[in-house]
Design a protein around this motif. Structure first.
Motif, mmCIF file in Angstrom:
data_model
loop_
_atom_site.group_PDB
_atom_site.id
_atom_site.type_symbol
_atom_site.label_atom_id
_atom_site.label_comp_id
_atom_site.label_asym_id
_atom_site.label_seq_id
_atom_site.Cartn_x
_atom_site.Cartn_y
_atom_site.Cartn_z
ATOM 1 N N UNK A 177 3.917 5.981 -41.363
ATOM 2 C CA UNK A 177 3.208 5.390 -42.045
ATOM 3 C C UNK A 177 1.825 5.186 -41.194
ATOM 4 N N UNK A 178 1.402 5.969 -40.427
ATOM 5 C CA UNK A 178 0.366 5.956 -39.304
ATOM 6 C C UNK A 178 -1.032 5.529 -39.954
ATOM 7 N N UNK A 179 -1.228 6.257 -41.313
ATOM 8 C CA UNK A 179 -2.514 5.887 -41.995
ATOM 9 C C UNK A 179 -2.743 4.440 -42.200
ATOM 10 N N UNK A 180 -1.526 3.736 -42.620
ATOM 11 C CA UNK A 180 -1.641 2.396 -42.999
ATOM 12 C C UNK A 180 -1.988 1.477 -41.638
ATOM 13 N N UNK A 181 -1.227 1.979 -40.302
ATOM 14 C CA UNK A 181 -1.441 1.209 -39.144
ATOM 15 C C UNK A 181 -2.919 1.412 -38.830
ATOM 16 N N UNK A 235 -5.674 1.814 -40.613
ATOM 17 C CA UNK A 235 -6.254 1.229 -41.276
ATOM 18 C C UNK A 235 -6.199 -0.442 -41.340
ATOM 19 N N UNK A 236 -5.083 -0.829 -40.901
ATOM 20 C CA UNK A 236 -4.835 -2.289 -40.342
ATOM 21 C C UNK A 236 -5.620 -2.462 -39.089
ATOM 22 N N UNK A 237 -5.409 -1.760 -38.125
ATOM 23 C CA UNK A 237 -6.101 -1.906 -37.027
ATOM 24 C C UNK A 237 -7.603 -1.779 -37.160
ATOM 25 N N UNK A 238 -8.129 -0.988 -37.767
ATOM 26 C CA UNK A 238 -9.627 -0.828 -38.062
ATOM 27 C C UNK A 238 -10.121 -2.339 -38.629
ATOM 28 N N UNK A 239 -9.390 -2.805 -39.623
ATOM 29 C CA UNK A 239 -9.773 -4.020 -40.225
ATOM 30 C C UNK A 239 -9.670 -4.986 -39.271
ATOM 31 N N UNK A 240 -8.500 -5.400 -38.396
ATOM 32 C CA UNK A 240 -8.272 -6.284 -37.440
ATOM 33 C C UNK A 240 -9.649 -6.424 -36.451
ATOM 34 N N UNK A 254 -0.666 -4.312 -41.637
ATOM 35 C CA UNK A 254 0.219 -3.238 -41.966
ATOM 36 C C UNK A 254 1.227 -3.535 -42.831
ATOM 37 N N UNK A 255 1.959 -4.823 -42.666
ATOM 38 C CA UNK A 255 2.989 -5.190 -43.499
ATOM 39 C C UNK A 255 2.583 -5.473 -45.002
ATOM 40 N N UNK A 256 1.142 -5.949 -45.164
ATOM 41 C CA UNK A 256 0.708 -6.069 -46.562
ATOM 42 C C UNK A 256 0.483 -4.354 -47.291
ATOM 43 N N UNK A 257 0.098 -3.564 -46.310
ATOM 44 C CA UNK A 257 -0.396 -2.250 -46.889
ATOM 45 C C UNK A 257 1.004 -1.779 -47.311
ATOM 46 N N UNK A 258 2.081 -1.817 -46.403
ATOM 47 C CA UNK A 258 3.312 -1.378 -46.497
ATOM 48 C C UNK A 258 4.132 -1.844 -47.781
ATOM 49 N N UNK A 259 3.790 -2.817 -48.061
ATOM 50 C CA UNK A 259 4.478 -3.359 -49.280
ATOM 51 C C UNK A 259 5.927 -3.989 -49.136
ATOM 52 N N UNK A 260 6.396 -4.291 -48.179
ATOM 53 C CA UNK A 260 7.696 -4.474 -47.593
ATOM 54 C C UNK A 260 7.976 -5.581 -46.787
ATOM 55 N N UNK A 261 9.011 -6.237 -46.778
ATOM 56 C CA UNK A 261 9.137 -7.255 -45.789
ATOM 57 C C UNK A 261 8.789 -6.586 -44.362
#
Length: 163
Positions: free
Chosen positions: A31-35, A37-42, A84-91
């Motif tokens: 899920x590197x793209x989700x990571x 994207x999360x890092x860019x927002x952070x 990342x967790x939110x974008x992953x949609x999992x615990x």
């Protein structure tokens, strides 16, 4: 509850290790793209410069210079993990803590940047540093700071940690 004493020095550079709970999983590279994207927002919320980073299947290493005048790297990792967790949609797949080391000298910085870049080889994921795509090593090659064949074997290169 254990209270960790973290070192905070305004504008300092730090080395981090952040891991997933499942040390046999591959959620980060899968899920590197989700990571990313999360890092860019952070990064917008907690300004910092990425000196070096590598993302492996179950953990990541990063050398970062904080630019928020508070060195609120705990908030940075919270933002990255939460996004990342939110974008992953999992615990949450993350371990709750992270490991941090304050960089204290140019040789310390060089050794940690080399460690970050060599890590996929160290873990037996690839035979050469250049073969691992989720690394700032490629940025160092493009800028001429490192040759493309740097550390091409499973052994630490001669002069490891020196530039």
């Amino acid at each position: 509850m254990v209270r960790y004493r973290r070192n905070h020095v305004a504008g300092a550079t730090y080395f981090f290790t952040v891991t997933l709970r499942n040390r046999r999983g591959d959620a980060l590279v899968r899920n590197i793209d989700l990571l990313r994207e999360s890092w860019r927002c952070a990064m917008k919320r907690v300004p910092h410069e990425v000196i070096a980073a590598v993302v492996l299947p179950d953990h990541l290493h990063a050398v970062l210079t904080m630019q928020d005048n508070r060195d609120d790297y705990s908030r940075l990792w919270q933002e990255i993990k939460k996004g990342f967790t939110r974008r992953l949609g999992a615990p949450s797949p993350w371990q709750s803590r992270f490991w941090e080391h304050t960089i204290r000298s140019e040789s310390d910085l060089s050794a940690h940047v080399d460690y970050v870049h060599f890590n996929p080889v160290k873990h037996g994921l690839v035979a050469s540093v250049s073969a691992w795509p989720q690394s700032t090593f490629h940025r160092y090659v493009r800028s001429g700071q490192l040759p493309a064949d740097w550390a091409g074997s499973r052994e630490f290169p001669q002069g490891f940690g020196e530039r």
